[in-house]
Design a protein around this motif. Structure first.
Motif, short mmCIF file in Angstrom:
data_model
loop_
_atom_site.label_atom_id
_atom_site.label_comp_id
_atom_site.label_asym_id
_atom_site.label_seq_id
_atom_site.Cartn_x
_atom_site.Cartn_y
_atom_site.Cartn_z
N ASP A 40 15.77 7.42 -1.00
CA ASP A 40 15.35 7.89 0.22
C ASP A 40 14.16 7.32 0.90
OD1 ASP A 40 13.00 9.83 -0.45
OD2 ASP A 40 14.05 10.01 -2.02
N PRO A 41 13.97 7.67 2.15
CA PRO A 41 12.94 6.79 2.83
C PRO A 41 11.42 7.14 2.21
CG PRO A 41 14.15 7.77 4.54
CD PRO A 41 14.94 8.18 3.12
N ASP A 42 11.20 8.33 1.85
CA ASP A 42 9.91 8.81 1.13
C ASP A 42 9.88 8.20 -0.14
OD1 ASP A 42 9.04 10.32 3.03
OD2 ASP A 42 9.83 12.17 2.25
N GLY A 43 10.90 8.13 -0.89
CA GLY A 43 10.94 7.24 -2.24
C GLY A 43 10.74 5.73 -2.18
N ILE A 44 11.36 5.07 -1.18
CA ILE A 44 11.22 4.00 -1.02
C ILE A 44 9.58 3.56 -0.81
CG2 ILE A 44 11.83 1.70 0.50
CD1 ILE A 44 14.55 3.32 0.86
N ALA A 45 9.23 4.26 0.16
CA ALA A 45 7.71 4.02 0.73
C ALA A 45 6.79 4.17 -0.40
CB ALA A 45 7.23 5.00 1.81
N GLU A 46 7.06 5.14 -1.26
CA GLU A 46 6.24 5.22 -2.57
C GLU A 46 6.30 4.02 -3.39
OE1 GLU A 46 3.61 6.44 -5.26
OE2 GLU A 46 3.58 7.19 -2.95
N ALA A 47 7.62 3.66 -3.77
CA ALA A 47 7.72 2.49 -4.72
C ALA A 47 7.03 1.48 -4.21
CB ALA A 47 9.33 2.39 -4.71
N LEU A 48 7.24 1.25 -2.92
CA LEU A 48 6.55 -0.01 -2.14
C LEU A 48 4.92 0.05 -2.24
CD1 LEU A 48 6.61 -2.79 -0.54
CD2 LEU A 48 6.74 -1.40 1.65
N ARG A 49 4.54 1.26 -2.06
CA ARG A 49 3.29 1.40 -2.11
C ARG A 49 2.59 0.99 -3.64
NH1 ARG A 49 3.61 6.52 -0.67
NH2 ARG A 49 3.23 6.08 1.36
N VAL A 50 3.38 1.64 -4.53
CA VAL A 50 2.96 1.37 -6.04
C VAL A 50 2.90 -0.25 -6.14
CG1 VAL A 50 3.64 1.60 -8.52
CG2 VAL A 50 3.69 3.31 -7.01
N TRP B 293 11.79 -6.60 -2.36
CA TRP B 293 11.51 -5.82 -1.10
C TRP B 293 11.72 -6.88 0.05
CZ3 TRP B 293 10.87 -1.11 -1.25
CH2 TRP B 293 10.26 -0.59 -2.52
N PHE B 294 12.40 -8.08 -0.04
CA PHE B 294 13.05 -8.84 0.96
C PHE B 294 13.97 -8.37 1.55
CE2 PHE B 294 12.02 -12.70 -2.14
CZ PHE B 294 11.02 -13.17 -1.34
N ASN C 215 4.51 -4.37 6.41
CA ASN C 215 3.85 -3.92 7.76
C ASN C 215 4.52 -2.65 8.55
OD1 ASN C 215 2.15 -5.96 8.06
ND2 ASN C 215 3.25 -7.25 9.54
N ARG C 216 5.84 -2.65 8.47
CA ARG C 216 6.54 -1.59 8.95
C ARG C 216 6.37 -0.30 8.30
NH1 ARG C 216 11.32 -3.59 8.64
NH2 ARG C 216 11.97 -2.52 6.77
N THR C 217 6.56 -0.49 6.90
CA THR C 217 6.64 0.80 5.95
C THR C 217 5.16 1.15 5.51
OG1 THR C 217 8.67 -0.15 4.81
CG2 THR C 217 7.57 1.52 3.73
N LEU C 218 4.17 0.55 5.50
CA LEU C 218 2.89 1.08 4.95
C LEU C 218 1.91 0.62 6.35
CD1 LEU C 218 2.90 -0.15 1.38
CD2 LEU C 218 3.43 1.85 2.26
N PRO D 179 -2.88 0.52 5.53
CA PRO D 179 -3.29 1.87 5.32
C PRO D 179 -2.63 2.58 4.69
CG PRO D 179 -3.27 1.02 7.78
CD PRO D 179 -2.43 -0.13 6.97
N GLY D 180 -1.20 2.48 4.67
CA GLY D 180 -0.20 3.12 3.71
C GLY D 180 -0.46 3.14 2.20
N ALA D 181 -1.30 2.08 1.83
CA ALA D 181 -1.65 1.78 0.52
C ALA D 181 -2.91 2.02 0.25
CB ALA D 181 -1.20 0.52 -0.03
N GLY D 182 -3.55 2.54 1.13
CA GLY D 182 -4.95 2.87 1.35
C GLY D 182 -6.03 1.51 0.62
#
Length: 324
Positions: A11-21, A38-39, A226-229, A266-269
């Motif tokens: 799901d989009p939230d899970g993808i963003a969290e995995a990328l953030r990590v 992530w390509f 860029n797009r996700t975070l 920003p999305g990864a702080g």
């Protein structure tokens, strides 16, 4: 399952969290890195399909040559009722297996798994149209996380093609092979594609084509961040490189900073500073020797039953059976 319904485990939230990590871990390391998975957003999947048709990129053609010759033998030896393809993309090469297995008469179900929902939906629609009567169950997921959720009746044949196994570091490669073994029962099958060690000039050109398609594919990982975070990577600040590491016998893809710069994510702080010439390792692509492939499969619960290469010995395909 309706005509275009997929089993979605991302799901989009899970993808963003995995990328953030991954971004926090990889870009805070002394040697910066990002995982190759992530390509593969929709644009990245399209670019990779373009890469497979480039004159410099031999692996797809070499592997297809093997499958064209051996699909019938693979069907006969395995008697598989279910074909599972990990990282299926467009499933173009898989059609050779589907044709051979359909002719043999045992195949009932095809389960393509891919991280890109758009690429998978397109592939599933095409396969369903061309193979009436075949149960096609597309799964959107990560093959490092969702193997235990794959449907299908035994005996199953898991196809992991394209040399993608080379994207794992050696320790992670063993864990992955063991995870595949753990979801299969004894006597089920793995079909594994592995690019072979060869002239480094040939290898480097395969990952740095004259048209610059691979460079755009490599840079796509920064577009995804860029797009996700909400990062502000300027793609013009980074140069694509492919490098042959002779000690480890793998190709590294890198993005090298053209100048001193700081990137805000920003999305990864976090903020990440780069010195001119510093690089992010975005992919490794290990190249193999036949005895090494057999040893790794044996160590992780498989016995190699068949081994084939193309006529130029550029690419190897192993058919391995699970053992206790």
């Amino acid at each position: 399952m309706s005509e275009l319904e997929l089993d979605v485990h991302r799901d989009p939230d899970g993808i963003a969290e995995a990328l953030r990590v991954d971004v926090r871990s990889g870009l805070s390391a002394t040697q910066k890195w990002l995982p190759a998975k992530w390509f593969y957003d929709a644009r990245g999947s399209e670019l990779f399909e373009d890469i497979t048709r480039l004159p410099e990129y031999y692996p797809t053609r070499a592997e297809r040559e093997v499958l064209e010759r051996q699909a019938g033998e693979i069907a006969r030896v395995t008697g598989a009722r279910t074909l599972v393809e990990l990282g299926s993309g467009s499933s173009e090469k898989t059609r050779l297996l589907l044709d051979g297995m359909r002719e043999h008469g045992t195949l009932r179900t095809f389960v393509p798994l891919d991280v890109s929902e758009s690429a998978l939906a397109e592939a599933v629609e095409a396969i369903r149209g061309d193979y009436p009567g075949l149960d096609v169950r597309g799964v959107v997921g990560d093959f490092t996380e969702h193997l235990g959720l794959l449907p299908g009746d035994a005996p199953r044949l898991v196809a992991f093609l394209g040399g993608t196994i080379g994207n794992f570091l050696p320790a992670d490669r063993g864990k992955f092979l063991r995870s595949v073994r753990d979801v299969l029962t004894e006597g089920e099958w793995l079909l594994l594609g592995t690019d072979l060690v060869k002239n480094p000039d040939v290898l480097v050109r395969a990952y740095d084509d004259a048209a610059g398609v691979t460079a755009q594919f490599n840079l796509n990982v920064l577009r995804v961040v860029n797009r996700t975070l909400g990062a502000d990577f300027d793609l013009d600040d980074f140069a694509h490189e492919s490098y042959w590491d002779a000690r480890n016998e793998w190709i590294e893809m890198r993005l090298r900073a053209r100048r001193d710069l700081t990137v805000r994510i920003p999305g990864a702080g976090m903020e990440v500073s780069f010195a001119e010439g510093e690089y992010i390792r975005t992919e490794i692509s290990a190249k193999f020797r036949p005895n090494g492939i057999a040893a790794e499969l044996t160590e992780n619960g498989f016995a190699v039953e068949r081994w084939w290469t193309d006529e130029q010995n550029r690419f190897g395909v192993s058919l391995a059976r699970t053992v206790s």
